[in-house]
Design a protein around this motif. Structure first.
Motif, PDB file in Angstrom:
ATOM      1  N   LEU A   7      36.372  46.004  32.036  1.00 24.49           N
ATOM      2  CA  LEU A   7      35.338  47.013  31.790  1.00 24.49           C
ATOM      3  C   LEU A   7      34.734  46.829  30.403  1.00 24.49           C
ATOM      4  O   LEU A   7      33.514  46.873  30.230  1.00 24.49           O
ATOM      5  CB  LEU A   7      35.941  48.421  31.912  1.00 24.49           C
ATOM      6  N   SER A  34      40.172  46.320  41.399  1.00 22.31           N
ATOM      7  CA  SER A  34      41.319  47.209  41.222  1.00 22.31           C
ATOM      8  C   SER A  34      42.228  47.214  42.447  1.00 22.31           C
ATOM      9  O   SER A  34      43.379  47.583  42.346  1.00 22.31           O
ATOM     10  CB  SER A  34      40.845  48.626  40.914  1.00 22.31           C
ATOM     11  N   VAL A  68      42.013  45.727  34.371  1.00 24.58           N
ATOM     12  CA  VAL A  68      40.745  46.351  34.735  1.00 24.58           C
ATOM     13  C   VAL A  68      40.068  46.919  33.495  1.00 24.58           C
ATOM     14  O   VAL A  68      38.853  46.792  33.312  1.00 24.58           O
ATOM     15  CB  VAL A  68      40.969  47.452  35.794  1.00 24.58           C
ATOM     16  N   ALA A  69      40.875  47.498  32.594  1.00 22.91           N
ATOM     17  CA  ALA A  69      40.324  48.045  31.359  1.00 22.91           C
ATOM     18  C   ALA A  69      39.677  46.935  30.529  1.00 22.91           C
ATOM     19  O   ALA A  69      38.566  47.083  30.009  1.00 22.91           O
ATOM     20  CB  ALA A  69      41.433  48.729  30.556  1.00 22.91           C
ATOM     21  N   VAL A  70      40.350  45.808  30.446  1.00 21.55           N
ATOM     22  CA  VAL A  70      39.804  44.671  29.702  1.00 21.55           C
ATOM     23  C   VAL A  70      38.468  44.242  30.297  1.00 21.55           C
ATOM     24  O   VAL A  70      37.493  44.011  29.586  1.00 21.55           O
ATOM     25  CB  VAL A  70      40.811  43.494  29.744  1.00 21.55           C
ATOM     26  N   THR A 109      46.306  44.483  37.187  1.00 25.12           N
ATOM     27  CA  THR A 109      46.865  45.762  36.735  1.00 25.12           C
ATOM     28  C   THR A 109      45.778  46.633  36.116  1.00 25.12           C
ATOM     29  O   THR A 109      44.694  46.147  35.805  1.00 25.12           O
ATOM     30  CB  THR A 109      47.939  45.532  35.653  1.00 25.12           C
ATOM     31  N   PRO A 110      46.084  47.921  35.924  1.00 27.64           N
ATOM     32  CA  PRO A 110      45.108  48.803  35.276  1.00 27.64           C
ATOM     33  C   PRO A 110      44.666  48.270  33.912  1.00 27.64           C
ATOM     34  O   PRO A 110      43.495  48.391  33.555  1.00 27.64           O
ATOM     35  CB  PRO A 110      45.878  50.112  35.118  1.00 27.64           C
ATOM     36  N   ALA A 111      45.576  47.657  33.174  1.00 23.47           N
ATOM     37  CA  ALA A 111      45.212  47.124  31.864  1.00 23.47           C
ATOM     38  C   ALA A 111      44.179  46.010  32.012  1.00 23.47           C
ATOM     39  O   ALA A 111      43.211  45.932  31.241  1.00 23.47           O
ATOM     40  CB  ALA A 111      46.453  46.600  31.155  1.00 23.47           C
TER      41      ALA A 111
END
Lengths: 640, 504
Positions: A629, A615, A625-627, A621-623
């Motif tokens: 996770l 991160s 990082v979401a992927v 990007t935050p997106a």
């Protein structure tokens, strides 16, 4: 293994370079039981200080404390060889107090050399390492990786080893620039190393060019100190090392002097700016913004009428002084003229020119958090070679590389300090995760949780790690546990001890210069008043047991700044949640379909070890990082 | 940036799932580990054969924890602070992993209406939830694995569309002065952080002597400006949704005449929105740029005399919900006991920040009340409006303002309308309709930023040193950045190097 006819010597660890990183690395591996050879271009340059004569300073002082807490040598060595010491920011909060000392350079270097010489498992070897030998090694999953198995020196001798640590500092393909003159030497006229770059490239490790600079050294007898302001050390000196007896550091100190540049200095620089190799475009390396040459300062901060210049002694055995604040790569004649415009320097005689130095280093993004290269098993890197600057930054990395080499050879998990645990953690995380385009210097502003990372609690934060690694003795570690216990108990006691508004109490409070009580309060509440110290409360605290200063200091900080400390702890809790989400080393980012291209490339390149590290990377990007996770939730990735 | 992710699954979020719009029904969704706990604090399930007073006293209360999943139940939304019932609702509980987001989820079906939903949503947030980011429920559904990995690509589009949307909307809303304002404030904060850091890093070069005093002034100004933005935003919301207005006064003071005047003369919009199960009636009246929701709790089509018909208790309830209280005094009758009782209630509301206009009616008749007597009824006489800051100006109206009028002769009524518009800054704010912080999340971040700045001021006043300010200054900087969707990253280091000449 190649070169079978060569003379072969067997050892455990090879450390390439004997500067501040190399010394800490070699001492760590040797002390942890590994047979270690440290290579240097010249044994007279062991632990040399080619630039400024200080150890410590804002945030760097913290690093030295941390090195000491973990069992490193720098703190002990400077305690033996300093000639002036000062606690910076004393009027500020405890988090930014920072110790800075002036070193006797020759003594520092000689003393460190002696420590190395006396280390049983350590062998010093003057030689240039010209090649790195690797062999294929199979990991648990059956994949084959190159692993270091030896180094070759210029005479052809092969040192077989299980691990190697590269600490070449500013020596690799170095060149020094003074005006139009370029010399192919390392710092201070030392012979440079050249062959290692090709060896690294053969292993797929590319280098880049960084630049730094240093001011002139002058004959101190030619300066007029009456025109400058004297700068003395502290009356009571606090040692860097937890092992140093404070009595031993109360020495006669040597002063520094403060003077200023002026309009005339700036005029000379401006008129000759085209003769500066940087402005003339001769220097290709990237220089650090925090260590600007006087040319840079004059050009970039043209509104400033003057800049500070500190005259600092280089040691007790020399007349040379260091002209802090005026590093330059101007030609000789310009240097002479500009220095002589400064009050007190009118008749100065220059012993060594100011110069800029350019050198090869790596982008530390190729390293794991343990400082091992991702490409070659058992190959570690530390110090200025990793793109940092400063003696303390180098030493900190050297120590960590040494510890992690030993842990690896013992088959244990590496020691990775978190950003919330140590400046060292911030330093290494920044180096390996971020996109650094100039030599990296430690700064307090880089540490998000600095209220917890104080120079006064480095032992509480790190001693236990040092003990587990094996550089700290059981007694030293037990003392920290004892300290922790008594700090907690005393805080608890102060919170639970109430004082009423009795006449005698009121009178006492008046006598120590604070207002009277309206109602009964706890001693802890009283201690929260800015004007009150722990010691001042003794008069209304009859149950107090004598405690060491090191303990009462922590008690006082813990109580006075409790609100801030709690806020910071909350931030750290949040931060650690992400740090604890580990990314298995075996992850194949091509398999993570929804990542954006830029993020995928960055992740493949840096291979972060945790979601937290990912991160912080630029380009993720935050997106993304979401992927990641979700992918980690769904797919069982081999942890390798 | 890291601050954004750490919230991924550990906290509970809430938002209007149906959009904040004037509709018959509106759903508020709460999702996250503490969704049921938070909802339980404000939801009272209706239980058969139970005295209502028992219900709210909490005795043998049925909690949401015991409610079966996937069913719908009748309940009340109650403010736990004072036990006030805000709405009658239908509530459902969906338990992990069988919900849209896969987390524990509570859905509250309210009676719609922007103001009501907003109030309930705010209550949910006060009780521990965080306002959801745009698209965040979907994001959680994705993170929870509810949506198949093979569809990840499509979902990511959705998520980035969500982000894009939030960025675009925030940029849309902030285009112009407010966006510039936040950026400017943020830059000022960053400059101060950088200065402090430079001085701490290089104490030989930068002195902090006398700095705290300067900083205190500056931070106070920045916090005040932020406060103003927040007030603008909140005022703007009230304006958008209508000013909830209640008319109070003793019988025959002229309440119905006032209502008729307001409705009759300006029936630009007059709609009757009767709640399906509530016994309330709203008259919507447009005055200039503003809409007044004149709420009457007396019952359907009974628009008269709050005090008379339903007594002081009901008037009190009506006032609690109101943004604006219009208090009529009959100047020809003198001040009577009933006026005093109403005035006491108004005093309480004013202390909570309500605005009130006292109308001294019947100036056509001989007056038995002096202005002084009327003022003495109140604890908060109106201070003189000061032009210094709009915060002050608005706050000045958070008290009582006096007007004389004659409803019969229609005198002084234009002044009333002008005053209402001025109080709610209708002209000014409606013009800026597109530019203020309009979503709750933004207001929330702005409030957090302001709070952080106030902590800085507190640290300065407590005599702490500069390094302590920077903790909260950095927080303020981060929160401000979230309003406009800018990353924090390495701004600070850049600022330090570009502004301050550091080093040896």
């Amino acid at each position: 293994m190649s070169n079978n006819n060569a003379y072969h010597i067997r050892t455990d660890v090879c450390v390439i370079g004997a500067g501040h990183a190399g010394c800490e690395a070699a001492l760590a591996t040797a002390r942890l039981g590994l047979k270690t050879v440290i290579f240097t271009m010249n044994t007279d340059s062991i632990a040399m200080m080619p630039c400024n004569p200080h150890i410590g300073g804002s945030s760097k002082g913290h690093l030295v404390r941390e090195i000491d807490a973990l069992g490193g040598e720098m703190g002990k060595n400077i305690d033996k060889t300093f000639i002036q010491s000062k606690m910076l920011n004393k009027s500020k909060g405890p988090a930014v107090h920072s110790l800075r000392t002036q070193a006797d350079k020759a003594a520092y270097s000689a003393s460190m050399r002696q420590v190395l010489e006396q280390e049983p498992n350590l062998e010093i070897r003057q030689a240039e390492v010209i090649n790195l030998l690797v062999e294929d090694k199979e990991d648990e999953s059956g994949a084959v990786h190159p692993a270091i198995c030896g180094v070759v020196v210029h005479t052809g001798t092969v040192y077989e080893c299980k691990a190697a640590i590269i600490c070449t500092g500013t020596y690799l393909n170095a060149r020094c620039l003074v005006g139009e003159s370029i010399t192919e030497t390392g710092p201070g006229g030392m012979q440079r190393s050249t062959s290692l770059r090709d060896a690294l490239e053969r292993l797929g490790i590319t280098t880049r060019r960084f630049k730094t600079g240093t001011p002139a050294r002058m004959d101190g007898r030619t300066l007029d100190y009456s025109k400058m302001t004297i700068q003395k050390g502290d009356d009571v000196v606090i040692p860097f090392s937890y092992s140093t007896d404070p009595k031993d550091v109360q020495i006669d100190q040597v002063p520094c002097y403060l003077t200023y540049t002026n309009e005339e200095t700036h005029r000379i620089i401006r008129e000759n700016i085209d003769r500066s190799p940087i402005y003339a475009g001769i220097i290709e390396g990237t220089g650090p913004r925090y260590c600007p040459s006087i040319e840079d300062k004059v050009v970039k901060f043209s509104e400033k009428e003057r800049h500070q210049v500190f005259i600092e002694p280089e040691g007790l055995s020399t007349n040379e002084v260091y002209v802090d604040g005026m590093s330059s790569s101007m030609p000789d004649d310009v240097q002479q003229r500009m220095y002589r415009t400064v009050p007190g320097l009118e008749n100065c005689v220059i012993v060594k020119n100011a110069y800029a130095i350019e050198y090869d280093c790596i982008n530390a993004n190729i390293l794991k958090q343990s400082l091992e290269t991702k490409a070659v098993d058992g190959l570690f890197c530390a110090g200025q070679f990793n793109g940092s600057s400063g003696y303390e930054e180098a030493a900190a990395q050297g120590l960590m590389a040494g510890i992690n080499t030993a842990l690896k050879l013992r088959g244990e998990e590496p020691l990775i300090l978190k950003r919330s645990e140590a400046y060292i953690g911030v330093l290494i995380d920044d180096l390996v995760s971020k996109d650094n385009r100039e030599p990296y210097r430690m700064m307090t502003s880089r540490a998000e949780y600095r209220l917890m990372l104080r120079q006064d609690n480095a032992d509480l934060r790190l001693r236990h790690y040092g003990y587990r690694a094996g550089l700290i003795t059981k007694e030293q570690d037990e003392y920290v546990s004892y300290k922790e216990e008594h700090i907690a108990k005393e805080i608890e006691r102060l919170k639970n001890t109430k004082v009423g508004a009795a006449a005698s109490t009121q009178e006492y409070l008046r006598s120590i210069g604070t207002s009277e009580l309206k109602t009964g309060v706890s001693l802890a509440e009283l201690l929260c008043r800015p004007e009150i110290t722990y010691d001042m409360l003794s008069g209304i605290d009859p149950d107090r047991k004598p405690l060491e200063k090191a303990i009462t200091e922590q008690v006082e900080i813990g109580i006075k700044y409790e609100g801030y400390i709690e806020r910071q702890k909350k931030q750290i809790e949040q931060f650690e949640k992400l740090e604890n989400k580990k990314i298995p080393a075996g992850i194949d980012y091509d398999d993570v379909l929804s990542l954006r291209l830029e993020a995928r490339q960055k992740l493949k390149e840096i291979r972060p070890s945790s979601i937290g590290q990912a991160s912080r990377m630029s380009g993720v990007t935050p997106a993304d990082v979401a992927v990641l996770l979700v992918y980690l939730e769904k797919v069982q990735v081999p942890s390798v | 940036m890291a601050l954004e992710y750490d919230r991924l699954n550990d906290d509970t979020i809430a938002a209007a799932a149906t959009g904040l719009a004037e509709a018959g029904i509106g759903i508020i969704r709460i999702s996250g580990p503490d969704a049921i706990g938070i909802a339980d604090k404000i939801i009272m399930l209706r239980q058969r054969n139970r005295d209502e007073r028992d219900l709210f006293s909490g005795k043998k209360r049925k909690t949401l924890f015991g409610m079966p999943s996937n069913q719908i139940r009748l309940a009340y939304v109650v403010d736990p602070k004072d036990g006030r019932v805000m709405d009658e609702v239908m509530v459902s509980v969906f338990r992990h992993p069988y919900s849209y987001t896969t987390e524990d989820t509570v859905e509250i079906n309210t009676h719609g209406g922007v103001y009501l939903m907003q109030t309930i949503l705010e209550l949910v947030i006060q009780n521990g939830a965080r306002p959801a980011e745009p698209g965040e429920f979907t994001k959680r559904a994705f993170l929870g694995g509810r949506i198949d990995l093979s569809r990840a690509e499509a979902v990511m589009d959705l998520i980035s569309a969500g982000n894009e949307f939030s960025r675009r909307t925030s940029m849309d809303e902030l285009r112009g002065s407010v966006s510039d304002k936040v950026k400017e404030l943020r830059k000022e904060v960053l400059y101060e952080i950088a200065f402090i850091e430079s001085a701490l890093d290089d104490p030989d070069n930068y002195s902090l002597d006398g700095y705290p005093h300067k900083l205190e002034e500056k931070v106070t100004r920045i916090a005040d400006e932020l406060k103003e933005l927040i007030i603008y935003a909140k005022e703007g919301r009230i304006l958008k949704e209508g000013i909830n207005t209640v008319i109070v006064g003793k019988p025959n003071a002229g309440k119905s005449s006032l209502l008729n005047y307001l409705c009759g003369s300006e029936r630009a919009i007059v709609t009757e929105v009767a709640g399906t199960t509530r016994d309330t009636l709203e008259e919507k009246v447009r005055i200039g740029n503003a809409i007044l929701n004149i709420t009457d709790t007396a019952g359907i089509r009974d628009t008269e005399d709050v005090v008379e018909k339903i007594g002081v208790e009901r008037a009190k309830k009506a006032m609690e919900k109101a943004d604006l209280i219009l208090f009529l005094l009959d100047s020809s009758a003198g001040i009577e006991e009933e006026d005093r009782r109403i005035a006491d209630l108004i005093n309480k509301e004013i202390s909570r920040g309500k605005r009130c206009i006292l109308l001294l009616n019947k100036t056509d008749l001989p007056s038995k009340i002096t202005q002084k007597q009327a003022q003495d009824l109140f604890r908060f006489p109106n201070p003189k409006p000061s032009p210094e800051s709009s915060e002050k100006r608005i706050n000045n109206y958070r008290s009582i303002t006096f007007l004389t009028c004659s409803l019969k002769e229609r005198e002084g009524l234009d002044r009333l309308k002008k005053l209402i518009l001025e109080m709610f800054r209708a002209g000014e704010i409606m013009e800026k309709n597109e530019v203020f912080l309009s979503n709750l999340r933004q207001i929330h971040e702005a409030e957090k930023a302001e709070e952080a700045l106030r902590l800085v001021i507190k640290s300065i006043q407590n005599g702490l040193s500069e390094d302590f300010y920077s903790i909260d200054l950095m927080n303020a900087y981060t929160f401000l950045g979230r309003i406009i969707g800018e990353a924090v990253e390495d701004d600070l280091v850049e600022e330090i190097f570009s502004r301050f000449c550091l080093g040896k």
